[in-house]
Write an enzyme that holds these catalytic residues in place. Sequence first.
Site, PDB file in Angstrom:
ATOM      1  CG  HIS A   5      -3.728  13.620 -12.207  1.00  0.00           C
ATOM      2  ND1 HIS A   5      -4.402  14.599 -12.897  1.00  0.00           N
ATOM      3  CD2 HIS A   5      -4.653  13.048 -11.376  1.00  0.00           C
ATOM      4  CE1 HIS A   5      -5.676  14.617 -12.517  1.00  0.00           C
ATOM      5  NE2 HIS A   5      -5.851  13.691 -11.586  1.00  0.00           N
ATOM      6  CG  ASN A  60      -8.955  12.177  -9.969  1.00  0.00           C
ATOM      7  OD1 ASN A  60      -8.389  13.220 -10.280  1.00  0.00           O
ATOM      8  ND2 ASN A  60      -8.772  11.050 -10.639  1.00  0.00           N
ATOM      9  CD  GLN A  66      -8.383  17.673 -14.513  1.00  0.00           C
ATOM     10  OE1 GLN A  66      -8.125  17.234 -13.400  1.00  0.00           O
ATOM     11  NE2 GLN A  66      -7.450  17.840 -15.448  1.00  0.00           N
ATOM     12  CB  CYS A  93      -5.210  17.722 -12.089  1.00  0.00           C
ATOM     13  SG  CYS A  93      -3.427  17.684 -12.376  1.00  0.00           S
TER      14      CYS A  93
END
Length: 454
Positions: free
Chosen positions: A373, A395, A72, A78
């Site tokens: 997140h 992630n 990102q 996210c």
Amino acid sequence: MAATSVRPETGNISESDLASYQVAFESSPTYRQSMNAVCTTPVSKVATNRRRAALVDNSFSHHLVENPATSQKGSGRCWMFAALNTFRSKAQLSMNLPEGFELSQNYTMFWDKLEKANYFLENILATLDEPIGSRLLNFLLASPIQDGGQWDMFVNLIEKYGVVPKSVMPETESSSSTGQMNDHITGKLREFACELRRDYAAGRGIDALRETKHRQMAETYRMLCIHLGEPPTQFQWQWRDKDKSFHRVGTMTPKEFYSQYVGFNLGDMVCLIHDPRPNHEFNRTYTVRFLGNVSGGRPVEYLNVDLDTIKQAAIKQIQAGDSVWFGCDVGKFLDKDLGTMDLEMFDFGLVYGTTNGMDKAERLQYGHSAMTHAMVFTGVDVNEDGKSTKWRVENSWSDKVGDKGFFQMSDAWFDEYNYEVVVHKNHVPGNVLKALDVKPVELDPWDPMGSLAL
């Protein structure tokens, strides 16, 4: 009878107080050693439990097929990256695409920014009688088009605008680093709010104010196009699959592409949260006032459940072959280099001589934790007793951290700092789902459950 220490009436720090603090510090070699270490090295490095770090193992009993990690970059997308990452494996399967395929995060962000601007201005019109300086008005003005979001906000965008491959609307400098774009557009939106409220005070009616808002939205659209490029209403789609076969479909709209190649029924999904604060009942739905992005779209809605329910639903979805979007407080007990979220990875008590004793509910109540997140579960390690011990996490911080961009979360960390998962309703007990038929409890805009994933 033991003597008792009598504190002075005043709350000021006295000379004797300072002397006692100094004596307590100087008398401990451990505290002095901690000072020497932390003054030159990040405290997380000093506190790292090397024995625990040596036990990091990236094998899992249930491990889904994974794509290379995405990035990102300098943006707070996210939630969007995580959600699109749950989609791309389905698109790859339907088109027999090789790994590395991505859906355009820039396309989705463009519409999110435009819709957030409209949502903000609609909220300004709905609060025209709110006095300047009120907590609500200040809240609305604080960050009208920030990058963050929630699952239901993502659903609104997909249902209205569809998706496109990343090649159709690639990243730009501003999509990867949103600070300047956000700053300039936020300034205009605050100016627009001022203009609407000033005109209202001068006696202009709602129809006239909406005409003004229409012009304001045109300016916002223009600024977004300058930063992000103009989003396609249709595009030519063709590809070569991983078996080297060529396919040409021709002209498609973004909604047609989503329907044909992703086909994810978003209505089948439910967002479960674990909010253990007193008076926040389990098996009840909650929503947050003034939280959203698409005016007229679905509200952000959470179904609050106990830990076992939220955890078992996530496990069942992974075992069924599907990844799980989730939201957590990622910064707590995080080692980015190792790619771990683990309560035992750091011994801060050894460094400071004290630890934080608040539980999960108290951390929410006192502002020490919130959902910050969003990521994706792509695996879980389940022991012989059917209990999860750790979780595999995709992630969106590039492949330079963790296990080529993938992290692992201990089960104990899940208990303390994971707040929500999005799962198929068939993984949730029927008696729990009945709560979806009851009107949600409304929380204040500044409630911790109104925090957005960045």
